[in-house]
Design an enzyme around this catalytic site. Sequence first.
Site, PDB file in Angstrom:
ATOM      1  N   ARG A 240       0.857  -1.179   0.000  1.00 50.27           N
ATOM      2  CA  ARG A 240       0.000   0.000   0.000  1.00 50.27           C
ATOM      3  C   ARG A 240       0.893   1.229   0.000  1.00 50.27           C
ATOM      4  NH1 ARG A 240      -3.549  -2.632  -1.557  1.00 50.27           N
ATOM      5  NH2 ARG A 240      -5.592  -3.050  -0.607  1.00 50.27           N
ATOM      6  N   GLU A 269      -4.131   7.081  -4.388  1.00 52.05           N
ATOM      7  CA  GLU A 269      -4.433   6.615  -5.757  1.00 52.05           C
ATOM      8  C   GLU A 269      -5.808   7.124  -6.187  1.00 52.05           C
ATOM      9  OE1 GLU A 269      -4.222   2.332  -5.956  1.00 52.05           O
ATOM     10  OE2 GLU A 269      -2.246   2.320  -5.057  1.00 52.05           O
ATOM     11  N   HIS A 287      -1.354   0.019 -10.114  1.00 55.42           N
ATOM     12  CA  HIS A 287      -1.966  -0.980  -9.230  1.00 55.42           C
ATOM     13  C   HIS A 287      -2.442  -2.222 -10.004  1.00 55.42           C
ATOM     14  CE1 HIS A 287      -4.028  -1.373  -5.065  1.00 55.42           C
ATOM     15  NE2 HIS A 287      -3.794  -2.572  -5.581  1.00 55.42           N
ATOM     16  N   SER A 290      -3.062  -7.558  -8.800  1.00 54.29           N
ATOM     17  CA  SER A 290      -3.976  -8.704  -8.921  1.00 54.29           C
ATOM     18  C   SER A 290      -4.639  -8.784 -10.289  1.00 54.29           C
ATOM     19  CB  SER A 290      -5.041  -8.625  -7.826  1.00 54.29           C
ATOM     20  OG  SER A 290      -5.882  -7.502  -8.039  1.00 54.29           O
TER      21      SER A 290
END
Length: 321
Positions: A240, A269, A287, A290
Amino acid sequence: VSAKPRIFVTRRVPEAVTDRLQRDYDANINTDDNALTADQLVTQADGMDALIVTPPDKLGADVIERLPDSVRAIACFSVGTNHVDLEAAKKRGIAVTNTPGVLTDATAEIAMLLILGACRRAWEGQKMLRRRDWDGWKPTQLIGLELTGRRLAIFGMGRIGQATAARARAFGMEIHYHNRSRLPEEQEQGATYHETPDQLLEVADVLSLHCPATPETQGFLNAQRIEALPAPTVVINTSRGDVVDDAALIDALKRQRVAAAGLDVFAGEPNLHDGYYELENAYLLPHLGSATVETRNAMGFMCLDNLDALFTGRDAPNRVA
Ligand code: 8YV
């Protein structure tokens, strides 16, 4: 009137997840895909039994306290839960779930991409080529840092830290780590444990952050700790943004005190600190940790597995509050 539980989903989710949502639930999906304000979130929650939310949706105590009584569950489409006030949810008897495990490999892959990209100056190379500035191979052009033989210092040796270590080991890196508790020897796989974060920093040829965002880790990598790193050193973050003091890191990158950084996450963000845009030695991604077909499907299904359990009177397998 539908007997199916009513769910508000704050973003578009993968198609296979949408299909299951629409089959088993009375689902309202925010197909605009934009971040909702606190007021919009509360309004949309009206009459809902559950919410599926994802960072950067913010569900602080102010929002949780205003949710209608009908809301019994919040399923986080994420492993990180720092965007939800778990205490406030607990007080209101709202179950909160997350998606651990399924994004471990995808995130470790991005950590490796960042390590490689930052150490081997991939962004500068891309830029040179695409601007048609490459005038040919030179023995001294874009010389980077080799991974082989370098010490990778992992701060936070949970699932993702361990998966990153496994991959880095295959690149010939020597693994060091700090974690709140030492891992059992068979899980360490030869990695060297450092009892304090500061001991770890001293050996960090590459420092990779894999801790959760908590009040304790907020601003962990500050100016003082950066000065404790050896030189040259490279900083990687897939956890983070809040774990890093941006102004301090940007200053260190400008001075080449930190040789390079590879960052997938940022405080605030998507509005990252302006200083990052100017830096040649910052390898930046939006980001993507994932962001694979397999992982995003698995994250969505995990949200639904948890809600299925709660709405059929079982406990949710990934309940965090
Ligand atoms: C997500 C993440 O992309 O799971 C997390 O904590 O940071 C990522 O997997 C992000 O949460 C947005 O959904």
